[in-house]
Structure formats: structure tokens, C-alpha cells
Design a protein around this motif. Structure first.
Motif, mmCIF file in Angstrom:
data_model
loop_
_atom_site.group_PDB
_atom_site.id
_atom_site.type_symbol
_atom_site.label_atom_id
_atom_site.label_comp_id
_atom_site.label_asym_id
_atom_site.label_seq_id
_atom_site.Cartn_x
_atom_site.Cartn_y
_atom_site.Cartn_z
ATOM 1 N N PRO A 145 0.802 -1.240 0.000
ATOM 2 C CA PRO A 145 0.000 0.000 0.000
ATOM 3 C C PRO A 145 0.829 1.282 0.000
ATOM 4 O O PRO A 145 0.553 2.184 -0.806
ATOM 5 C CB PRO A 145 -0.852 -0.142 1.269
ATOM 6 N N PRO A 146 1.850 1.427 0.858
ATOM 7 C CA PRO A 146 2.653 2.658 0.770
ATOM 8 C C PRO A 146 3.376 2.809 -0.557
ATOM 9 O O PRO A 146 3.608 3.930 -1.017
ATOM 10 C CB PRO A 146 3.659 2.502 1.930
ATOM 11 N N PRO A 162 0.348 5.604 4.601
ATOM 12 C CA PRO A 162 1.070 6.884 4.699
ATOM 13 C C PRO A 162 2.138 7.106 3.629
ATOM 14 O O PRO A 162 2.663 8.209 3.512
ATOM 15 C CB PRO A 162 1.727 6.770 6.080
ATOM 16 N N GLY A 163 2.502 6.111 2.844
ATOM 17 C CA GLY A 163 3.535 6.266 1.825
ATOM 18 C C GLY A 163 4.927 6.157 2.416
ATOM 19 O O GLY A 163 5.116 5.937 3.610
ATOM 20 N N TYR A 164 5.934 6.324 1.545
ATOM 21 C CA TYR A 164 7.335 6.299 1.960
ATOM 22 C C TYR A 164 7.938 7.685 1.784
ATOM 23 O O TYR A 164 7.441 8.501 0.995
ATOM 24 C CB TYR A 164 8.136 5.293 1.133
ATOM 25 N N MET A 165 9.020 7.945 2.497
ATOM 26 C CA MET A 165 9.663 9.257 2.398
ATOM 27 C C MET A 165 11.114 9.152 2.864
ATOM 28 O O MET A 165 11.503 8.208 3.550
ATOM 29 C CB MET A 165 8.933 10.288 3.261
ATOM 30 N N HIS A 166 11.939 10.151 2.440
ATOM 31 C CA HIS A 166 13.278 10.266 2.990
ATOM 32 C C HIS A 166 13.174 10.593 4.468
ATOM 33 O O HIS A 166 12.258 11.287 4.905
ATOM 34 C CB HIS A 166 14.056 11.388 2.288
ATOM 35 N N ILE A 168 -6.131 10.589 9.487
ATOM 36 C CA ILE A 168 -6.649 9.464 10.272
ATOM 37 C C ILE A 168 -6.268 8.120 9.662
ATOM 38 O O ILE A 168 -5.967 7.152 10.380
ATOM 39 C CB ILE A 168 -8.187 9.573 10.413
ATOM 40 N N TYR A 169 -6.238 8.017 8.334
ATOM 41 C CA TYR A 169 -5.901 6.745 7.681
ATOM 42 C C TYR A 169 -4.448 6.364 7.944
ATOM 43 O O TYR A 169 -4.142 5.198 8.203
ATOM 44 C CB TYR A 169 -6.163 6.846 6.177
ATOM 45 N N SER A 170 -3.547 7.354 7.882
ATOM 46 C CA SER A 170 -2.135 7.081 8.145
ATOM 47 C C SER A 170 -1.921 6.673 9.592
ATOM 48 O O SER A 170 -1.159 5.752 9.892
ATOM 49 C CB SER A 170 -1.290 8.316 7.826
ATOM 50 N N ARG A 171 -2.611 7.347 10.499
ATOM 51 C CA ARG A 171 -2.465 7.013 11.917
ATOM 52 C C ARG A 171 -2.966 5.606 12.210
ATOM 53 O O ARG A 171 -2.347 4.867 12.978
ATOM 54 C CB ARG A 171 -3.219 8.025 12.772
ATOM 55 N N LEU A 172 -4.091 5.244 11.594
ATOM 56 C CA LEU A 172 -4.609 3.886 11.797
ATOM 57 C C LEU A 172 -3.650 2.842 11.235
ATOM 58 O O LEU A 172 -3.401 1.799 11.859
ATOM 59 C CB LEU A 172 -5.987 3.752 11.129
ATOM 60 N N TYR A 173 -3.122 3.116 10.051
ATOM 61 C CA TYR A 173 -2.159 2.185 9.446
ATOM 62 C C TYR A 173 -0.953 2.000 10.360
ATOM 63 O O TYR A 173 -0.531 0.866 10.636
ATOM 64 C CB TYR A 173 -1.713 2.719 8.085
#
Length: 327
Positions: free
Chosen positions: A153-154, A160-164, A180-185
Motif C-alpha cells: 500500500p505505501p 502513509p507512503g514512503y519518504m526520505h 486518520i488513515y495514516s495514523r490507523l495504518y
């Protein structure tokens, strides 16, 4: 997949001081050394200890090879230049690869312990027969499916995706996403990726060790009590029979105890390898939610990430070393 996410993320200057460069190069040397040693030992395991290579153990070696092949050149290039690679394609790929292999290794180690636990306590159950019938290949598949369930999914830009992170040397989950979706994940990721395998390791090993300790100090009479006289031949036969039973029982217990002790070494390795990265992730999430007013030093994030990668590359060696050490 959105690789133009740079404008939406925190702007990285990618400035690396001399002190930070020394630390990163040192950690890169440690990672490279562990990777090379693990690679050589894994080759040795494949040719010499192949009789020990059950599918789940082989899965540890495969994950080690995958991460060494793709992460070692990435880390070496950055350490030589002492400057992070800014390609978001490589960033996403490295994050996805490391995250997938990390989850797969954690669940593989947990299943190795859980299977031994089932064999010891539930050897007449349906689950035990399924384990023996499928020869653990089904469990290897389960490990990879669980890993991809969390890491895909990220990668396809689902929160929440990926990041540096840190100084940009590594990429990981976007811990600072506040929707809210990122926090739940992230909340469920902590539970199912870190705490669930840890609970499985602790519960099964503690239960095994307690049971083994009780059985070791339990003794059975060699000759059953009876008021009737027993002939000498019968007495000798009973002594031989019960001696064989007791010998086999103690032999089995020694094997189970060695396995339990070996997996306790693995538990310690698990805690040392994954706990720093988990704590950094939890702190970053709380900082993003403004529950904590603190900024984690960039190199601490980098060190915790490299430590977690070392755990993946060296997990198979730790497993074999623990088994051999406690034989």
C-alpha cells in the motif's frame, strides 16, 4: 505511484556535516562487514548444513540475499560520496524492499518458534498434521503474503507512503503523516508487525522453558510398585524398558531445551535489532501529533534504520549460531 512527492514532504537540504559523515561511514562499514560475512556463511549453510535447511530457515537466507544484493551497493555509494542519493524511485524501492524483507524475517522467526511449540504441546492436533503435511512451505507463503499486505500500500501511494528520513540516507514509512488513515495504518503496523511477533516469541519460549524445567526434575520409578513378587528376569526386563523410556525422554528434553535456549538468543537479537527503529517510529508519530515536543537527531534515525537492515541480513546466521552454540 507518485514520485513527485518531494514538494509535499519536508524539504531536505541534505547537508551532511563532517561528524555525521564519519558516523554514517562507520555504520556503513559495519553493515558491509556484516553483509559480507552473512553472505559467505549463508553460502556455507546451503552447501554444508543443507540438512538443516527447512523451508522457513531457507526463507531467512533468501531474505538476507535479497537485502544484501540491493541495499549494500546503495549504502556503499552513499558512504563513498557521503551524500544521500536523491532519487525518489530508488527511495521508494529501497523502502519497499527493506520493509518487506524485515516483516518477512520477523514472521519467519515467530513461526519457527510457534511450530516447535505446537510440536511439543499439540502433537496430536489437526494443526500439527497440517504442519507435517505441508512441510512448512505454506507458512513461507503466508510470511510473504503478510509482508506484501503491509508493504505494498505505501508503495502504490496509499497512505502513509514512503519518504526520505533523517539526513536522507534512508527512506522509510512516512511517520509524520497526520491524517486518520495514516495514523490507523501506523497504529496497526506497530501491533501486527512488531508486538505480535514479539509476543509470540516470548510466550512460546517462556512456556517451553517452564515446561522443560518441570519435566527435567520429574522422575518416574523404574519398577512399578506391587505387593506381588517379581521374578529376576521380569525385573531386568522392566529396568531395561524404563531405562530406555527415561533415556529417550531426557534426550528429547535436551533437544527441546537447546532449541528453546537458542530461540531465546534470537529473541534478544530481535529486541536489540528492531526496538530502536520501533521506538523512533512511535516517537515520530507522537511528535507529528504534537503530543511530544522533541526532534529526534537525524543520525539516530539513520543508525536505527541501518541496525534493522543488519538484523535482516544476519538473522539466518544468528539462528544457526544459536543452534550450534547450544548443542
Amino acid at each position: 505511484m507518485n514520485f513527485t512527492q518531494q514538494s509535499n514532504e519536508k524539504s531536505y537540504s541534505f547537508y551532511v556535516s563532517d561528524y555525521e559523515c564519519i558516523i554514517y561511514r562507520f555504520m556503513s562499514v559495519v553493515f558491509s562487514s556484516i553483509s559480507i560475512i552473512s553472505f559467505i556463511l549463508n553460502i556455507r549453510f546451503l552447501f554444508i548444513d543443507h540438512y538443516r535447511l527447512k523451508p522457513l530457515v531457507l526463507n531467512l537466507i533468501i531474505n538476507s540475499f535479497i537485502l544484501i544484493t540491493f541495499s549494500l551497493p546503495y549504502i556503499l555509494i552513499q558512504s563513498i560520496k557521503c551524500y544521500p542519493i536523491q532519487s525518489y524511485i530508488l527511495c521508494y524501492f529501497q523502502s519497499f524492499l527493506s520493509f518487506t524483507c524485515g516483516i518477512c524475517v520477523m514472521y519467519t522467526i515467530s513461526l519457527l518458534t510457534l511450530i516447535q511449540y505446537i510440536k511439543l504441546f499439540y502433537n496430536s492436533s489437526i494443526i500439527y498434521r497440517i504442519i507435517e503435511k505441508n512441510n512448512h512451505f505454506l507458512f513461507v507463503l503466508i510470511c510473504w503474503l503478510i509482508s506484501l499486505f503491509w508493504s505494498l500500500p505505501p508503495l502504490i501511494n496509499i497512505r502513509p507512503g514512503y519518504m526520505h528520513e533523517g539526513k536522507g540516507f534512508d527512506c522509510s514509512l512516512n511517520w509524520i503523516k497526520s491524517d486518520i488513515y495514516s495514523r490507523l495504518y501506523l497504529f496497526f503496523a506497530f501491533i501486527f508487525i512488531y508486538f505480535l511477533p514479539l509476543f509470540c516469541l516470548l510466550y512460546t519460549n517462556i512456556h517451553i522453558l517452564i515446561t522443560i524445567r518441570q519435566l527435567i526434575y520429574k522422575r518416574y520409578p523404574l519398577i512399578p510398585k506391587s505387593k506381588e513378587k517379581i521374578s529376576i528376569d521380569t525385573r531386568h526386563h522392566l529396568i531395561d524398558k524404563f531405562t530406555v523410556i527415561e533415556s529417550n525422554r531426557l534426550k528429547r528434553l535436551r533437544i527441546d531445551r537447546r532449541f528453546a535456549q537458542a530461540t531465546l538468543v534470537i529473541v534478544l537479537h530481535y529486541l536489540l535489532a528492531w526496538t530502536p527503529y520501533t521506538i523512533c517510529g512511535i516517537l515520530r508519530m507522537f511528535i507529528a501529533m504534537k503530543y511530544i515536543h522533541y526532534e529526534i537527531p537525524s543520525m539516530i534515525l539513520t543508525i536505527s534504520t541501518l541496525t534493522a537492515k543488519m538484523a535482516v541480513t544476519g538473522q539466518s546466521c544468528i539462528y544457526f549460531y544459536a543452534i550450534r552454540l547450544l548443542n
